[in-house]
Scaffold this active site. Structure first.
Site, PDB file in Angstrom:
ATOM      1  N   ASN A 149      -4.007  17.979  48.710  1.00 53.49           N
ATOM      2  CA  ASN A 149      -5.417  17.753  48.359  1.00 53.49           C
ATOM      3  C   ASN A 149      -6.190  19.023  47.995  1.00 53.49           C
ATOM      4  O   ASN A 149      -7.035  18.991  47.103  1.00 53.49           O
ATOM      5  CB  ASN A 149      -6.126  16.936  49.441  1.00 53.49           C
ATOM      6  CG  ASN A 149      -6.095  17.572  50.792  1.00 53.49           C
ATOM      7  OD1 ASN A 149      -5.273  18.448  51.076  1.00 53.49           O
ATOM      8  ND2 ASN A 149      -6.987  17.149  51.666  1.00 53.49           N
ATOM      9  N   GLU A 244      -2.533  21.595  61.406  1.00 50.43           N
ATOM     10  CA  GLU A 244      -3.858  21.193  60.905  1.00 50.43           C
ATOM     11  C   GLU A 244      -3.672  19.801  60.312  1.00 50.43           C
ATOM     12  O   GLU A 244      -3.150  19.662  59.200  1.00 50.43           O
ATOM     13  CB  GLU A 244      -4.339  22.174  59.830  1.00 50.43           C
ATOM     14  CG  GLU A 244      -4.552  23.599  60.310  1.00 50.43           C
ATOM     15  CD  GLU A 244      -5.777  23.738  61.193  1.00 50.43           C
ATOM     16  OE1 GLU A 244      -6.610  22.813  61.227  1.00 50.43           O
ATOM     17  OE2 GLU A 244      -5.894  24.776  61.871  1.00 50.43           O
ATOM     18  N   CYS A 278      -9.435  16.103  54.532  1.00 51.62           N
ATOM     19  CA  CYS A 278      -9.123  15.868  55.947  1.00 51.62           C
ATOM     20  C   CYS A 278     -10.405  15.686  56.750  1.00 51.62           C
ATOM     21  O   CYS A 278     -10.490  14.833  57.629  1.00 51.62           O
ATOM     22  CB  CYS A 278      -8.316  17.023  56.501  1.00 51.62           C
ATOM     23  SG  CYS A 278      -9.088  18.635  56.271  1.00 51.62           S
TER      24      CYS A 278
HETATM   25  P1  NAP Z   1       2.010  14.956  54.337  1.00 53.49           P
HETATM   26  O1  NAP Z   1       2.637  13.778  53.704  1.00 53.49           O
HETATM   27  O2  NAP Z   1       2.107  15.103  55.809  1.00 53.49           O
HETATM   28  O3  NAP Z   1       2.661  16.234  53.597  1.00 53.49           O
HETATM   29  C1  NAP Z   1       2.252  17.542  53.854  1.00 53.49           C
HETATM   30  C2  NAP Z   1       3.405  18.501  53.573  1.00 53.49           C
HETATM   31  O4  NAP Z   1       4.464  18.263  54.508  1.00 53.49           O
HETATM   32  C3  NAP Z   1       4.036  18.309  52.173  1.00 53.49           C
HETATM   33  O5  NAP Z   1       4.402  19.566  51.658  1.00 53.49           O
HETATM   34  C4  NAP Z   1       5.262  17.458  52.496  1.00 53.49           C
HETATM   35  O6  NAP Z   1       6.264  17.541  51.521  1.00 53.49           O
HETATM   36  C5  NAP Z   1       5.703  18.076  53.817  1.00 53.49           C
HETATM   37  N1  NAP Z   1       6.567  17.235  54.651  1.00 53.49           N
HETATM   38  C6  NAP Z   1       6.709  15.884  54.617  1.00 53.49           C
HETATM   39  N2  NAP Z   1       7.623  15.489  55.550  1.00 53.49           N
HETATM   40  C7  NAP Z   1       8.050  16.609  56.179  1.00 53.49           C
HETATM   41  C8  NAP Z   1       8.983  16.860  57.229  1.00 53.49           C
HETATM   42  N3  NAP Z   1       9.660  15.876  57.833  1.00 53.49           N
HETATM   43  N4  NAP Z   1       9.172  18.130  57.641  1.00 53.49           N
HETATM   44  C9  NAP Z   1       8.491  19.152  57.059  1.00 53.49           C
HETATM   45  N5  NAP Z   1       7.600  18.975  56.047  1.00 53.49           N
HETATM   46  C10 NAP Z   1       7.380  17.725  55.611  1.00 53.49           C
HETATM   47  O7  NAP Z   1       0.473  15.057  53.960  1.00 53.49           O
HETATM   48  P2  NAP Z   1      -0.225  14.822  52.544  1.00 53.49           P
HETATM   49  O8  NAP Z   1      -0.211  13.383  52.210  1.00 53.49           O
HETATM   50  O9  NAP Z   1       0.313  15.798  51.550  1.00 53.49           O
HETATM   51  O10 NAP Z   1      -1.726  15.301  52.879  1.00 53.49           O
HETATM   52  C11 NAP Z   1      -2.705  14.465  53.376  1.00 53.49           C
HETATM   53  C12 NAP Z   1      -2.871  14.627  54.870  1.00 53.49           C
HETATM   54  O11 NAP Z   1      -3.125  15.982  55.187  1.00 53.49           O
HETATM   55  C13 NAP Z   1      -4.075  13.860  55.379  1.00 53.49           C
HETATM   56  O12 NAP Z   1      -3.750  13.271  56.606  1.00 53.49           O
HETATM   57  C14 NAP Z   1      -5.119  14.936  55.554  1.00 53.49           C
HETATM   58  O13 NAP Z   1      -6.150  14.597  56.466  1.00 53.49           O
HETATM   59  C15 NAP Z   1      -4.285  16.071  56.027  1.00 53.49           C
HETATM   60  N6  NAP Z   1      -4.959  17.364  55.824  1.00 53.49           N
HETATM   61  C16 NAP Z   1      -5.362  18.083  56.907  1.00 53.49           C
HETATM   62  C17 NAP Z   1      -6.066  19.266  56.735  1.00 53.49           C
HETATM   63  C18 NAP Z   1      -6.542  20.113  57.897  1.00 53.49           C
HETATM   64  O14 NAP Z   1      -6.831  21.292  57.679  1.00 53.49           O
HETATM   65  N7  NAP Z   1      -6.656  19.578  59.100  1.00 53.49           N
HETATM   66  C19 NAP Z   1      -6.357  19.712  55.432  1.00 53.49           C
HETATM   67  C20 NAP Z   1      -5.918  18.944  54.362  1.00 53.49           C
HETATM   68  C21 NAP Z   1      -5.213  17.781  54.558  1.00 53.49           C
HETATM   69  P3  NAP Z   1       6.315  16.459  50.316  1.00 53.49           P
HETATM   70  O15 NAP Z   1       5.104  16.673  49.500  1.00 53.49           O
HETATM   71  O16 NAP Z   1       7.569  16.786  49.621  1.00 53.49           O
HETATM   72  O17 NAP Z   1       6.343  15.102  50.966  1.00 53.49           O
END
Ligand code: NAP
Length: 470
Positions: A149, A244, A278
């Protein structure tokens, strides 16, 4: 675009296209790394530790400033690429670029402030006669795993403090939006010795997991969903982890609030980046005395939001990251409607677009507000009292940010004290962050903090040195 390993461009046998969610065009492709290339990146990052740690803080700081200048020079190119790969309006992409430049500057400053402290051992039993002090030392190799994002600034929130305190880095960018991150890593690589920064692309469940499970990595700095964060915390073993994670942030609007300001807060907080934030406003809890007035104004302001081509300077609402993501949001809203909620405006999907949507008659048990809805949706929950507002605000597994609009200081302080979140704003919506503030959630929203100074604390280890002077 290739991966970056030990200062070199590296491809692999398989690749994945990166798609522009606005028009479906293939922008570029990236390798799906095989595990031998992940191992090479881990080896390169370990080999580069010594040369980076030999570098003076003065030099590290200067080099980070240089990267910052390079990013400034290439701002337009980065902003356009960001809009293409994420679908965010170009104006928002420029804001992300400005924030990224600021984050780098903060890290360049912080590189000169990695202090230890003197410790009076004589304040403890048997400690007389010592001169003791601490040092903050780099951990070694940091793996940065980041979401789609805000791919650039959230990755810089990991790379920049890691290098500021002399850790080498391996990045696993999001598969949907890896391009600006790779391009940025190339700028860092021009300044620092080979292996200080490496990028491996591919699926999180394979490439990300290999980094998480490796015993040659010292820290995992992860931003993403709760589900992935939980898997990572189970797989990481003894290495340090910062998580995070997602949020389901409440905005409480009390009877004595400035309604205009609160509505503006929702417009800025619920629809920014098509609601894929997020710390976005995800549950709007409004006291009954102003409910009707608030609702009418929110619908009126929502009707003015201009959805369209993200490259157009007048667009306020772009696409979601993919059609699949937009379908998911559409289903969550439609399920709430089946259970008795009512769409006041919006609610229609077109490919990866989903309209800015206000949903009325939402109850706390609906999936729309139990789960994190990652789309431009403003669900309204009506409450009678401040107690009820706080109770509903806290009735969630998440605890990232929260906001309360009220002109009454007692209610403001009660909400600030009693809402369980890493940040509570009074008369400001969540969805607000400066890049120097401690940022991170309570409960399942994560553990550890970012915000350069705080990230440096989490990316260093403390050593005590004691000299026995007797
Ligand atoms: P996500 O599906 O959890 O993916 C985040 C990252 O993790 C991607 O690079 C993903 O790779 C990787 N990943 C997936 N499975 C993994 C595993 N088993 N082991 C290690 N890495 C793995 O999250 P998203 O859909 O990209 O992002 C949205 C989420 O992020 C929302 O819940 C949002 O609230 C949260 N977020 C939190 C913050 C904060 O600062 N608190 C900021 C922004 C977003 P792939 O892309 O290849 O699947």
């Amino acid at each position: 675009m290739d991966m970056l390993i030990n200062g070199e461009h590296v491809s692999d046998m398989d690749s994945e296209d990166v798609i522009n969610p606005f028009n479906g065009e293939v922008i570029d492709s990236v390798p799906i790394s095989h595990l031998n290339n992940v191992d090479k990146a881990i080896g390169a990052a370990n080999n580069a530790k010594e040369v980076l740690q030999e570098m003076s803080a003065f030099k590290v700081s200067n080099k980070l400033y240089n990267v910052c200048e390079k990013l400034k020079e290439n701002k337009e190119e980065f902003a356009e690429l960001l809009t293409k790969e994420v679908g965010k309006p170009i104006n928002e992409a420029y804001v992300e670029l400005d924030r990224s430049i600021e984050t780098l500057k903060l890290a360049a400053e912080e590189a000169k402030r990695i202090y230890g402290e003197s410790v009076p051992l004589d304040a403890g039993l048997n400690g007389k006669g010592f001169f003791a002090f601490t040092q903050r030392l780099p951990l070694g190799v940091v793996a940065a795993i980041t979401p789609f994002n805000y791919p650039l600034n959230l990755t810089i929130h990991k790379i920049a403090p890691a290098i500021a305190c002399k850790n080498t880095v391996i990045i696993k960018p999001p598969t949907d939006a890896p391009l600006t991150v790779i391009k940025f890593a190339e700028l860092v690589n021009e300044e620092f010795p080979a292996g200080v920064i490496n990028v491996v692309t591919g699926y999180g469940s394979e490439v990300g997991d290999a980094l998480v499970a490796s015993d040659k990595i010292d820290k995992i700095s992860f931003t993403g969903s709760v589900m992935t964060g939980m898997m990572i915390s189970q797989r990481a073993g003894m290495k340090k982890v910062t998580l995070e994670l997602g949020g389901n942030d409440p905005l409480v609007v009390l009877d004595d609030a400035d309604v205009g300001a609160a509505v503006k807060g929702v417009i800025n907080g619920a629809y920014l980046n098509a609601g894929q934030v997020c710390m976005g406003v995800k549950r709007i809890i409004v006291q009954e005395g102003i409910y009707e007035e608030f609702k009418a104004k929110l619908v009126e302001e929502t009707s003015k939001i201009k959805m369209g081509n993200p490259m157009d300077r007048s667009t306020q609402l772009g696409t979601l990251i993919s059609e699949k993501a937009a379908i998911h949001v559409e289903e969550s809203v439609n399920n709430a409607v089946k259970d008795g909620a009512e769409i006041l405006i919006g609610g229609k999907r077109d490919g990866a677009f989903y309209e800015a949507t206000v949903v009325d008659k939402v109850t706390p048990d609906m999936d729309l507000v139990v789960n994190e809805t990652f789309g431009p949706v403003a669900p309204l929950l009506k409450v009678k009292t401040v107690d009820e507002a706080i109770q509903i605000a806290n009735a969630t597994e998440y605890g990232l940010q929260a906001g309360v609009f009220t002109e009454n200081y007692r209610n403001a302080l009660r909400c600030a004290n009693e809402i369980e979140a890493g940040t509570v704003f009074v008369n400001k919506q969540p969805t607000f962050r400066t890049d120097n503030m401690p940022f991170g959630g309570f409960k399942n929203s994560g553990c550890g903090k970012e915000g350069i100074k705080y990230a440096v604390e989490e990316m260093t280890k403390t050593k005590l040195i004691g000299l026995n002077l007797r």
